[in-house]
Design a protein around this motif. Structure first.
Motif, mmCIF file in Angstrom:
data_model
loop_
_atom_site.group_PDB
_atom_site.id
_atom_site.type_symbol
_atom_site.label_atom_id
_atom_site.label_comp_id
_atom_site.label_asym_id
_atom_site.label_seq_id
_atom_site.Cartn_x
_atom_site.Cartn_y
_atom_site.Cartn_z
ATOM 1 N N ARG A 1 0.836 -1.209 0.132
ATOM 2 C CA ARG A 1 -0.120 -0.035 -0.084
ATOM 3 C C ARG A 1 0.823 1.084 0.009
ATOM 4 N NH1 ARG A 1 -5.407 0.849 2.065
ATOM 5 N NH2 ARG A 1 -5.332 3.183 2.756
ATOM 6 N N HIS A 2 0.863 2.133 -0.904
ATOM 7 C CA HIS A 2 1.417 3.222 -1.042
ATOM 8 C C HIS A 2 0.939 4.566 -1.013
ATOM 9 C CE1 HIS A 2 3.961 0.370 -3.707
ATOM 10 N NE2 HIS A 2 2.836 -0.222 -4.100
ATOM 11 N N VAL A 3 1.099 5.234 0.153
ATOM 12 C CA VAL A 3 0.490 6.421 0.043
ATOM 13 C C VAL A 3 1.449 7.604 -0.409
ATOM 14 C CG1 VAL A 3 -0.336 8.262 1.805
ATOM 15 C CG2 VAL A 3 -0.910 5.731 2.118
ATOM 16 N N ILE A 4 1.040 8.427 -1.409
ATOM 17 C CA ILE A 4 1.736 9.404 -2.163
ATOM 18 C C ILE A 4 1.569 10.855 -1.783
ATOM 19 C CG2 ILE A 4 2.620 10.262 -4.306
ATOM 20 C CD1 ILE A 4 2.268 7.073 -4.927
ATOM 21 N N ASP A 5 2.275 11.591 -1.336
ATOM 22 C CA ASP A 5 2.300 13.127 -1.024
ATOM 23 C C ASP A 5 3.510 13.536 -1.196
ATOM 24 O OD1 ASP A 5 3.514 12.501 1.176
ATOM 25 O OD2 ASP A 5 1.995 13.035 2.669
ATOM 26 N N ALA A 6 3.668 14.865 -0.770
ATOM 27 C CA ALA A 6 4.872 15.715 -0.969
ATOM 28 C C ALA A 6 5.361 16.182 0.498
ATOM 29 C CB ALA A 6 4.411 17.036 -1.795
ATOM 30 N N LEU B 1 8.923 14.538 -3.656
ATOM 31 C CA LEU B 1 7.625 13.365 -3.822
ATOM 32 C C LEU B 1 7.979 12.134 -2.852
ATOM 33 C CD1 LEU B 1 5.239 12.452 -5.544
ATOM 34 C CD2 LEU B 1 7.057 11.325 -7.133
ATOM 35 N N ARG B 2 7.034 12.113 -2.013
ATOM 36 C CA ARG B 2 7.189 10.961 -0.948
ATOM 37 C C ARG B 2 6.110 9.907 -1.206
ATOM 38 N NH1 ARG B 2 6.354 12.423 5.684
ATOM 39 N NH2 ARG B 2 4.298 13.276 4.773
ATOM 40 N N GLU B 3 6.836 8.675 -0.981
ATOM 41 C CA GLU B 3 5.995 7.280 -0.992
ATOM 42 C C GLU B 3 6.100 6.766 0.262
ATOM 43 O OE1 GLU B 3 7.774 4.567 -3.519
ATOM 44 O OE2 GLU B 3 6.112 2.996 -3.095
ATOM 45 N N ARG B 4 5.037 6.753 1.137
ATOM 46 C CA ARG B 4 5.054 5.912 2.259
ATOM 47 C C ARG B 4 4.336 4.393 2.027
ATOM 48 N NH1 ARG B 4 2.937 9.820 6.253
ATOM 49 N NH2 ARG B 4 1.818 10.764 4.423
ATOM 50 N N VAL C 1 -3.497 17.656 3.398
ATOM 51 C CA VAL C 1 -5.105 17.361 3.314
ATOM 52 C C VAL C 1 -5.595 16.289 2.163
ATOM 53 C CG1 VAL C 1 -7.180 18.194 2.916
ATOM 54 C CG2 VAL C 1 -5.564 19.916 3.829
ATOM 55 N N VAL C 2 -4.561 16.231 1.413
ATOM 56 C CA VAL C 2 -5.157 15.221 0.049
ATOM 57 C C VAL C 2 -3.712 14.324 -0.202
ATOM 58 C CG1 VAL C 2 -5.645 14.739 -2.123
ATOM 59 C CG2 VAL C 2 -6.953 16.600 -0.727
ATOM 60 N N SER C 3 -3.931 12.996 -0.355
ATOM 61 C CA SER C 3 -2.786 12.213 -0.654
ATOM 62 C C SER C 3 -3.374 11.568 -1.666
ATOM 63 C CB SER C 3 -1.968 11.200 0.251
ATOM 64 O OG SER C 3 -3.061 10.763 0.998
ATOM 65 N N PHE C 4 -2.610 10.518 -2.468
ATOM 66 C CA PHE C 4 -3.085 9.541 -3.311
ATOM 67 C C PHE C 4 -2.616 8.130 -2.720
ATOM 68 C CE2 PHE C 4 -3.074 13.181 -6.233
ATOM 69 C CZ PHE C 4 -4.222 12.903 -6.683
ATOM 70 N N THR C 5 -3.317 7.052 -2.889
ATOM 71 C CA THR C 5 -2.997 5.812 -2.130
ATOM 72 C C THR C 5 -3.191 4.768 -3.616
ATOM 73 O OG1 THR C 5 -3.615 6.455 -0.183
ATOM 74 C CG2 THR C 5 -3.634 4.054 -0.511
ATOM 75 N N ILE C 6 -2.223 4.198 -3.460
ATOM 76 C CA ILE C 6 -2.219 2.798 -4.556
ATOM 77 C C ILE C 6 -1.874 1.679 -3.667
ATOM 78 C CG2 ILE C 6 -0.603 2.044 -6.012
ATOM 79 C CD1 ILE C 6 0.043 4.817 -7.158
ATOM 80 N N GLU C 7 -2.780 0.646 -4.086
ATOM 81 C CA GLU C 7 -2.582 -0.669 -3.314
ATOM 82 C C GLU C 7 -2.259 -1.504 -4.639
ATOM 83 O OE1 GLU C 7 -4.698 -1.434 0.172
ATOM 84 O OE2 GLU C 7 -5.017 -3.605 -0.740
ATOM 85 N N ASN C 8 -1.123 -2.419 -4.571
ATOM 86 C CA ASN C 8 -0.791 -3.345 -5.602
ATOM 87 C C ASN C 8 -0.512 -4.862 -5.095
ATOM 88 O OD1 ASN C 8 1.585 -2.571 -5.057
ATOM 89 N ND2 ASN C 8 2.018 -2.249 -7.118
ATOM 90 N N THR D 1 -7.079 10.145 -1.346
ATOM 91 C CA THR D 1 -7.436 9.939 -0.057
ATOM 92 C C THR D 1 -7.050 11.138 0.866
ATOM 93 O OG1 THR D 1 -5.081 8.907 -0.109
ATOM 94 C CG2 THR D 1 -6.960 7.413 0.106
ATOM 95 N N ARG D 2 -7.629 11.197 2.134
ATOM 96 C CA ARG D 2 -7.299 12.255 3.036
ATOM 97 C C ARG D 2 -5.932 12.187 3.066
ATOM 98 N NH1 ARG D 2 -10.582 14.535 6.425
ATOM 99 N NH2 ARG D 2 -8.658 16.055 6.389
ATOM 100 N N GLY D 3 -4.981 13.585 3.533
ATOM 101 C CA GLY D 3 -3.926 13.542 3.638
ATOM 102 C C GLY D 3 -3.431 12.718 5.058
ATOM 103 N N GLN D 4 -2.258 12.221 5.257
ATOM 104 C CA GLN D 4 -1.833 11.814 6.328
ATOM 105 C C GLN D 4 -0.593 12.369 6.956
ATOM 106 O OE1 GLN D 4 -2.158 7.967 4.587
ATOM 107 N NE2 GLN D 4 -2.990 7.406 6.674
ATOM 108 N N VAL D 5 -0.728 13.513 7.701
ATOM 109 C CA VAL D 5 0.573 14.102 8.154
ATOM 110 C C VAL D 5 1.156 13.171 9.098
ATOM 111 C CG1 VAL D 5 1.648 16.144 8.900
ATOM 112 C CG2 VAL D 5 -0.668 16.296 8.067
ATOM 113 N N SER D 6 2.587 12.872 8.750
ATOM 114 C CA SER D 6 3.311 12.190 9.701
ATOM 115 C C SER D 6 3.915 12.984 10.901
ATOM 116 C CB SER D 6 4.282 11.375 9.049
ATOM 117 O OG SER D 6 5.434 12.293 8.822
#
Lengths: 249, 249
Positions: free
Chosen positions: A176-181, A201-204, B226-233, B244-249
């Protein structure tokens, strides 16, 4: 270069389609042109076109010249997960410099990411990844102990950890890859040789076994002028995912 | 709230799975617990679980409690494309403030993105998008003239342009999204009320008809908290894509 000719022709066309050299709607070169370009007979050219048709990349046929229908098929799971493999498939040279590998007690954040009790041992790895010798990504990966401990017997500078762990029988099956900045922190800035705060560009990524057992959690930060992610979707077809070369506008 | 109960139960479980409240491997509440929670009989609960099983989100059954197998199915094409629709499906209120709509001659960059001759007319739109009244995204969209001209008769502050254009018969069928990061320029900084240079999540999107004719090109810049993209593979299943909703770490 031991690949059969039809595979090489198909791979070249896939690259041209993915790179938008042949965009959606574009006509492919004719069979005769492809034969001439490759010094090939009709058979391998037709076999290559059949492969692309099966992948949904091209349509047409039955006398009509083939036309690009879709510009992307998903990269295989391994290519999307492994930086080394991805780089090599692009024809580039991957590299890595391991800055730290440490056994530590899981922090609250790590414990949450790996569904572990806080304080359980984990293995944390900090690596700088390079493309043709240029620093492009900072990788901070935490492994569950039974997997991470294997890395103490491995030279993490020698190449793909994904390939090494897979060879050891570790079942890296889902991610599962969460992509943000994120702005570069001082460590990122130093390693990537960019000013602090530069947009990265961050991928968690959470990677698990097929059964869903956590294996690793990674925070990977890319120079966005070098790496991007591309998603192609539509009303009908299944979505395609690609890690791509960055495109600076 | 006119939705049948089994759909509401399924939607709630999907949300909890997608939000990682129920991660991969987690057991779902038992049928009795779900019945109690929803004041429902067994039938709608079983119908909801059957729907999730059909989507591949959960496994188990035959006496064993259902377990989360996958945390995501792709959002439908419309939800991934339309900010308004996405926000509403999250239970949030989408908003927009149109700053400019202009007919212009296509610049070299725009001409390239839309496969047009340079200098052809295009319609350029600059909008600020809001979530529950908070500015979260700057949208710079360029439409080919035959589509963009429809917008001069439309109140772009009234909601989804995607929905409006679709109702006008425009065939928005495929999209290619290139995702990277970029520092906020002075316009972004002013509109989003953040310091210049702040890392933003950028989505550059080419949308075409089913036949591949270019319709719009957009450069959308999101606040990554506030916003991120999530990919699951995975090795087997088709990939899933989600805004997706952003997830601040």
């Amino acid at each position: 270069m031991d690949e059969p000719l039809h595979q090489r022709i198909a791979a070249d066309l896939r690259r041209r389609i993915a790179g938008n050299d042949l965009p959606i709607g574009a006509a492919l070169p004719s069979e005769s042109q492809l034969c001439e370009q490759w010094g090939a007979s009709r058979a391998p050219v037709r076999q290559a076109l059949a492969a692309l048709r099966a992948e949904g990349l091209i349509g047409g046929g039955q006398g009509k010249p083939p036309v690009v229908r879709s510009t992307a098929v998903s990269q295989p799971f391994e290519t999307f997960l492994s930086f080394s493999r991805w780089a090599r498939e692009l024809g580039r040279t991957p590299g890595q410099r391991t800055l730290e590998i440490a056994r530590r007690a899981a922090s609250p954040e790590t414990a949450g990411a790996l569904s572990l009790p806080e304080g359980d041992p984990v293995v944390e790895l900090l690596r700088l990844r390079l493309l043709d010798g240029v620093p492009v990504m900072v990788e901070r990966t935490t492994f569950v102990w039974p997997v991470g401990r294997l890395l103490f017997d491995h030279d993490c500078d020698s190449g793909s950890i994904f390939a090494f762990l897979t060879a050891q029988g570790v079942d890296l099956a889902r991610a599962r890859h969460v992509i943000d900045a994120v702005g570069a922190d001082p460590v990122d800035a130093d390693l990537l040789d960019i000013p602090p705060g530069t947009a990265l560009l961050r991928e968690r990524r959470h990677t698990t076994s097929a059964a869903g057992e956590p294996i690793e959690y990674s925070d990977d930060r890319y120079r966005p002028d070098v790496v991007s992610f591309t998603i192609e979707n539509s009303q009908q077809a299944r979505p395609a995912l690609l890690r791509t070369r960055g495109q600076v506008s």
